[in-house]
Design a protein around this motif. Structure first.
Motif, PDB file in Angstrom:
ATOM      1  N   VAL A  69       0.826  -1.212   0.000  1.00  0.00           N
ATOM      2  CA  VAL A  69       0.000   0.000   0.000  1.00  0.00           C
ATOM      3  C   VAL A  69       0.858   1.259   0.000  1.00  0.00           C
ATOM      4  O   VAL A  69       0.417   2.311  -0.460  1.00  0.00           O
ATOM      5  N   ASP A  70       2.110   1.176   0.480  1.00  0.00           N
ATOM      6  CA  ASP A  70       2.992   2.347   0.475  1.00  0.00           C
ATOM      7  C   ASP A  70       3.842   2.430  -0.791  1.00  0.00           C
ATOM      8  O   ASP A  70       4.708   3.279  -0.907  1.00  0.00           O
ATOM      9  N   GLY A  71       3.589   1.517  -1.765  1.00  0.00           N
ATOM     10  CA  GLY A  71       4.318   1.534  -3.022  1.00  0.00           C
ATOM     11  C   GLY A  71       5.523   0.607  -3.070  1.00  0.00           C
ATOM     12  O   GLY A  71       6.167   0.482  -4.111  1.00  0.00           O
ATOM     13  N   THR A  72       5.851  -0.056  -1.965  1.00  0.00           N
ATOM     14  CA  THR A  72       6.964  -0.998  -1.950  1.00  0.00           C
ATOM     15  C   THR A  72       6.708  -2.116  -2.947  1.00  0.00           C
ATOM     16  O   THR A  72       5.645  -2.733  -2.946  1.00  0.00           O
ATOM     17  N   LYS A  73       7.681  -2.371  -3.837  1.00  0.00           N
ATOM     18  CA  LYS A  73       7.574  -3.433  -4.836  1.00  0.00           C
ATOM     19  C   LYS A  73       8.317  -4.666  -4.324  1.00  0.00           C
ATOM     20  O   LYS A  73       9.427  -4.560  -3.807  1.00  0.00           O
ATOM     21  N   VAL A  74       7.695  -5.830  -4.473  1.00  0.00           N
ATOM     22  CA  VAL A  74       8.293  -7.086  -4.027  1.00  0.00           C
ATOM     23  C   VAL A  74       8.156  -8.126  -5.126  1.00  0.00           C
ATOM     24  O   VAL A  74       7.095  -8.241  -5.748  1.00  0.00           O
ATOM     25  N   LYS A  75       9.258  -8.836  -5.393  1.00  0.00           N
ATOM     26  CA  LYS A  75       9.227 -10.047  -6.214  1.00  0.00           C
ATOM     27  C   LYS A  75       9.576 -11.158  -5.246  1.00  0.00           C
ATOM     28  O   LYS A  75      10.735 -11.335  -4.869  1.00  0.00           O
ATOM     29  N   ALA A  76       8.553 -11.879  -4.781  1.00  0.00           N
ATOM     30  CA  ALA A  76       8.724 -12.856  -3.715  1.00  0.00           C
ATOM     31  C   ALA A  76       8.732 -14.280  -4.259  1.00  0.00           C
ATOM     32  O   ALA A  76       7.932 -14.631  -5.118  1.00  0.00           O
ATOM     33  N   VAL A  77       9.647 -15.082  -3.726  1.00  0.00           N
ATOM     34  CA  VAL A  77       9.683 -16.506  -4.048  1.00  0.00           C
ATOM     35  C   VAL A  77       8.663 -17.200  -3.151  1.00  0.00           C
ATOM     36  O   VAL A  77       8.641 -16.996  -1.934  1.00  0.00           O
ATOM     37  N   SER A  78       7.812 -18.009  -3.749  1.00  0.00           N
ATOM     38  CA  SER A  78       6.832 -18.793  -3.009  1.00  0.00           C
ATOM     39  C   SER A  78       7.067 -20.271  -3.308  1.00  0.00           C
ATOM     40  O   SER A  78       7.153 -20.659  -4.475  1.00  0.00           O
ATOM     41  N   ILE A  79       7.176 -21.060  -2.260  1.00  0.00           N
ATOM     42  CA  ILE A  79       7.384 -22.503  -2.387  1.00  0.00           C
ATOM     43  C   ILE A  79       6.101 -23.207  -1.958  1.00  0.00           C
ATOM     44  O   ILE A  79       5.578 -22.945  -0.870  1.00  0.00           O
ATOM     45  N   CYS A  80       5.595 -24.092  -2.811  1.00  0.00           N
ATOM     46  CA  CYS A  80       4.422 -24.894  -2.478  1.00  0.00           C
ATOM     47  C   CYS A  80       4.849 -26.354  -2.344  1.00  0.00           C
ATOM     48  O   CYS A  80       5.304 -26.961  -3.319  1.00  0.00           O
ATOM     49  N   HIS A  81       4.710 -26.893  -1.143  1.00  0.00           N
ATOM     50  CA  HIS A  81       5.075 -28.282  -0.862  1.00  0.00           C
ATOM     51  C   HIS A  81       3.879 -29.164  -1.225  1.00  0.00           C
ATOM     52  O   HIS A  81       2.809 -29.032  -0.637  1.00  0.00           O
ATOM     53  N   LYS A  82       4.094 -30.052  -2.201  1.00  0.00           N
ATOM     54  CA  LYS A  82       2.982 -30.856  -2.711  1.00  0.00           C
ATOM     55  C   LYS A  82       2.618 -32.017  -1.787  1.00  0.00           C
ATOM     56  O   LYS A  82       1.466 -32.403  -1.706  1.00  0.00           O
ATOM     57  N   ASP A  83       3.609 -32.591  -1.094  1.00  0.00           N
ATOM     58  CA  ASP A  83       3.350 -33.738  -0.221  1.00  0.00           C
ATOM     59  C   ASP A  83       3.751 -33.396   1.204  1.00  0.00           C
ATOM     60  O   ASP A  83       4.929 -33.304   1.524  1.00  0.00           O
ATOM     61  N   THR A  84       2.768 -33.207   2.058  1.00  0.00           N
ATOM     62  CA  THR A  84       3.019 -32.879   3.465  1.00  0.00           C
ATOM     63  C   THR A  84       2.639 -34.029   4.386  1.00  0.00           C
ATOM     64  O   THR A  84       2.524 -33.850   5.595  1.00  0.00           O
ATOM     65  N   SER A  85       2.471 -35.220   3.832  1.00  0.00           N
ATOM     66  CA  SER A  85       1.965 -36.354   4.611  1.00  0.00           C
ATOM     67  C   SER A  85       2.867 -36.750   5.774  1.00  0.00           C
ATOM     68  O   SER A  85       2.382 -37.310   6.757  1.00  0.00           O
ATOM     69  N   LEU A  86       4.160 -36.455   5.707  1.00  0.00           N
ATOM     70  CA  LEU A  86       5.083 -36.823   6.790  1.00  0.00           C
ATOM     71  C   LEU A  86       5.351 -35.671   7.760  1.00  0.00           C
ATOM     72  O   LEU A  86       6.139 -35.815   8.687  1.00  0.00           O
ATOM     73  N   TRP A  87       4.711 -34.538   7.558  1.00  0.00           N
ATOM     74  CA  TRP A  87       4.920 -33.379   8.431  1.00  0.00           C
ATOM     75  C   TRP A  87       4.175 -33.564   9.755  1.00  0.00           C
ATOM     76  O   TRP A  87       3.190 -34.300   9.850  1.00  0.00           O
ATOM     77  N   ASN A  88       4.618 -32.837  10.771  1.00  0.00           N
ATOM     78  CA  ASN A  88       3.994 -32.871  12.093  1.00  0.00           C
ATOM     79  C   ASN A  88       2.584 -32.279  12.013  1.00  0.00           C
ATOM     80  O   ASN A  88       2.425 -31.110  11.654  1.00  0.00           O
ATOM     81  N   PRO A  89       1.565 -33.054  12.367  1.00  0.00           N
ATOM     82  CA  PRO A  89       0.190 -32.543  12.273  1.00  0.00           C
ATOM     83  C   PRO A  89      -0.093 -31.380  13.224  1.00  0.00           C
ATOM     84  O   PRO A  89      -1.061 -30.648  13.039  1.00  0.00           O
ATOM     85  N   LYS A  90       0.772 -31.177  14.228  1.00  0.00           N
ATOM     86  CA  LYS A  90       0.601 -30.054  15.149  1.00  0.00           C
ATOM     87  C   LYS A  90       1.385 -28.827  14.692  1.00  0.00           C
ATOM     88  O   LYS A  90       1.419 -27.818  15.384  1.00  0.00           O
ATOM     89  N   GLY A  91       2.006 -28.915  13.512  1.00  0.00           N
ATOM     90  CA  GLY A  91       2.785 -27.800  12.977  1.00  0.00           C
ATOM     91  C   GLY A  91       1.903 -26.603  12.665  1.00  0.00           C
ATOM     92  O   GLY A  91       0.706 -26.727  12.376  1.00  0.00           O
ATOM     93  N   LEU A  92       2.518 -25.425  12.690  1.00  0.00           N
ATOM     94  CA  LEU A  92       1.798 -24.164  12.506  1.00  0.00           C
ATOM     95  C   LEU A  92       0.946 -24.116  11.234  1.00  0.00           C
ATOM     96  O   LEU A  92      -0.206 -23.669  11.288  1.00  0.00           O
ATOM     97  N   PRO A  93       1.448 -24.585  10.063  1.00  0.00           N
ATOM     98  CA  PRO A  93       0.596 -24.490   8.862  1.00  0.00           C
ATOM     99  C   PRO A  93      -0.729 -25.223   9.007  1.00  0.00           C
ATOM    100  O   PRO A  93      -1.768 -24.736   8.571  1.00  0.00           O
ATOM    101  N   PHE A  94      -0.715 -26.384   9.662  1.00  0.00           N
ATOM    102  CA  PHE A  94      -1.943 -27.171   9.795  1.00  0.00           C
ATOM    103  C   PHE A  94      -2.892 -26.573  10.819  1.00  0.00           C
ATOM    104  O   PHE A  94      -4.108 -26.623  10.657  1.00  0.00           O
ATOM    105  N   VAL A  95      -2.339 -25.977  11.858  1.00  0.00           N
ATOM    106  CA  VAL A  95      -3.172 -25.323  12.871  1.00  0.00           C
ATOM    107  C   VAL A  95      -3.835 -24.086  12.278  1.00  0.00           C
ATOM    108  O   VAL A  95      -5.045 -23.893  12.398  1.00  0.00           O
ATOM    109  N   VAL A  96      -3.046 -23.246  11.589  1.00  0.00           N
ATOM    110  CA  VAL A  96      -3.567 -21.995  11.027  1.00  0.00           C
ATOM    111  C   VAL A  96      -4.590 -22.275   9.923  1.00  0.00           C
ATOM    112  O   VAL A  96      -5.628 -21.614   9.844  1.00  0.00           O
TER     113      VAL A  96
END
Length: 123
Positions: A69-96
Protein backbone atom coordinates in the motif's frame (compact mmCIF):
# COMPACT_ATOMS: atom_id res chain seq x y z
CA UNK A 1 20.82 -33.32 -4.57
CA UNK A 2 19.07 -31.54 -7.47
CA UNK A 3 20.15 -34.14 -10.00
CA UNK A 4 21.87 -31.61 -12.26
CA UNK A 5 24.69 -29.07 -12.38
CA UNK A 6 22.39 -26.73 -14.33
CA UNK A 7 20.92 -24.75 -11.44
CA UNK A 8 18.85 -21.56 -11.13
CA UNK A 9 19.33 -19.51 -7.97
CA UNK A 10 16.63 -17.11 -6.86
CA UNK A 11 15.62 -15.03 -3.84
CA UNK A 12 12.93 -12.60 -2.76
CA UNK A 13 13.68 -9.01 -3.80
CA UNK A 14 12.24 -6.00 -1.96
CA UNK A 15 12.45 -2.49 -3.42
CA UNK A 16 11.36 0.38 -1.23
CA UNK A 17 12.20 2.32 1.90
CA UNK A 18 9.97 0.37 4.28
CA UNK A 19 11.29 -3.13 3.63
CA UNK A 20 10.40 -4.36 7.13
CA UNK A 21 6.96 -2.73 7.31
CA UNK A 22 4.05 -5.11 7.78
CA UNK A 23 1.39 -4.04 5.31
CA UNK A 24 -1.18 -5.28 2.80
CA UNK A 25 0.03 -6.17 -0.70
CA UNK A 26 -1.70 -6.46 -4.06
CA UNK A 27 -0.55 -9.46 -6.11
CA UNK A 28 0.10 -8.37 -9.69
CA UNK A 29 1.61 -11.45 -11.32
CA UNK A 30 2.37 -15.09 -10.46
CA UNK A 31 4.86 -17.05 -12.57
CA UNK A 32 5.79 -20.69 -11.98
CA UNK A 33 9.59 -20.93 -12.13
CA UNK A 34 10.16 -24.52 -11.05
CA UNK A 35 8.67 -27.89 -10.19
CA UNK A 36 10.16 -30.92 -8.48
CA UNK A 37 12.99 -30.97 -5.98
CA UNK A 38 14.64 -27.79 -4.71
CA UNK A 39 16.99 -26.67 -1.99
CA UNK A 40 16.33 -23.69 0.26
CA UNK A 41 19.00 -21.96 2.35
CA UNK A 42 18.12 -19.89 5.43
CA UNK A 43 20.53 -17.25 6.72
CA UNK A 44 21.82 -17.96 10.23
CA UNK A 45 22.66 -15.34 12.84
CA UNK A 46 26.45 -15.60 12.66
CA UNK A 47 29.41 -13.24 12.25
CA UNK A 48 30.00 -14.57 8.71
CA UNK A 49 27.67 -15.43 5.83
CA UNK A 50 26.41 -18.83 6.99
CA UNK A 51 23.25 -20.54 5.75
CA UNK A 52 21.39 -23.69 6.77
CA UNK A 53 20.30 -25.52 3.62
CA UNK A 54 17.79 -28.35 3.20
CA UNK A 55 15.84 -30.10 0.49
CA UNK A 56 12.29 -28.98 -0.10
CA UNK A 57 10.94 -32.30 -1.37
CA UNK A 58 8.39 -32.31 -4.17
CA UNK A 59 7.47 -28.68 -4.75
CA UNK A 60 6.24 -26.04 -7.13
CA UNK A 61 8.11 -22.74 -7.01
CA UNK A 62 6.62 -19.40 -8.02
CA UNK A 63 7.82 -15.81 -8.40
CA UNK A 64 5.08 -13.50 -7.13
CA UNK A 65 5.17 -9.79 -8.06
CA UNK A 66 3.26 -7.52 -5.70
CA UNK A 67 3.00 -3.95 -4.48
CA UNK A 68 2.45 -2.75 -0.92
CA UNK A 69 0.00 0.00 0.00
CA UNK A 70 2.99 2.35 0.47
CA UNK A 71 4.32 1.53 -3.02
CA UNK A 72 6.96 -1.00 -1.95
CA UNK A 73 7.57 -3.43 -4.84
CA UNK A 74 8.29 -7.09 -4.03
CA UNK A 75 9.23 -10.05 -6.21
CA UNK A 76 8.72 -12.86 -3.72
CA UNK A 77 9.68 -16.51 -4.05
CA UNK A 78 6.83 -18.79 -3.01
CA UNK A 79 7.38 -22.50 -2.39
CA UNK A 80 4.42 -24.89 -2.48
CA UNK A 81 5.08 -28.28 -0.86
CA UNK A 82 2.98 -30.86 -2.71
CA UNK A 83 3.35 -33.74 -0.22
CA UNK A 84 3.02 -32.88 3.46
CA UNK A 85 1.97 -36.35 4.61
CA UNK A 86 5.08 -36.82 6.79
CA UNK A 87 4.92 -33.38 8.43
CA UNK A 88 3.99 -32.87 12.09
CA UNK A 89 0.19 -32.54 12.27
CA UNK A 90 0.60 -30.05 15.15
CA UNK A 91 2.79 -27.80 12.98
CA UNK A 92 1.80 -24.16 12.51
CA UNK A 93 0.60 -24.49 8.86
CA UNK A 94 -1.94 -27.17 9.80
CA UNK A 95 -3.17 -25.32 12.87
CA UNK A 96 -3.57 -22.00 11.03
CA UNK A 97 -5.17 -23.53 7.93
CA UNK A 98 -7.17 -26.17 9.83
CA UNK A 99 -6.06 -29.00 7.54
CA UNK A 100 -4.35 -32.35 8.03
CA UNK A 101 -0.95 -33.43 6.64
CA UNK A 102 -1.15 -34.89 3.14
CA UNK A 103 -4.55 -33.38 2.31
CA UNK A 104 -3.48 -30.17 0.55
CA UNK A 105 -0.30 -28.45 -0.63
CA UNK A 106 1.22 -25.95 1.81
CA UNK A 107 2.68 -22.76 0.31
CA UNK A 108 4.80 -20.04 1.89
CA UNK A 109 6.94 -17.06 0.90
CA UNK A 110 10.70 -16.92 1.40
CA UNK A 111 12.09 -13.97 3.32
CA UNK A 112 14.59 -11.76 1.50
CA UNK A 113 17.56 -13.36 3.31
CA UNK A 114 16.75 -16.87 2.04
CA UNK A 115 17.94 -18.47 -1.20
CA UNK A 116 16.25 -21.10 -3.38
CA UNK A 117 18.20 -23.42 -5.71
CA UNK A 118 16.17 -25.07 -8.50
CA UNK A 119 17.05 -27.38 -11.39
CA UNK A 120 17.18 -25.16 -14.48
CA UNK A 121 15.86 -26.38 -17.81
CA UNK A 122 16.50 -24.15 -20.80
CA UNK A 123 13.45 -23.55 -22.96
Amino acid sequence: MLGTNNVKVTATEVQGENQMLLQKYTIEEVEQIGEGVNMVCHKLNYAYAVHFCHGGGSTKTFMVSMTGVDGTKVKAVSICHKDTSLWNPKGLPFVVLNVKPGTTPICHFLQDDQIAFLPYEEA
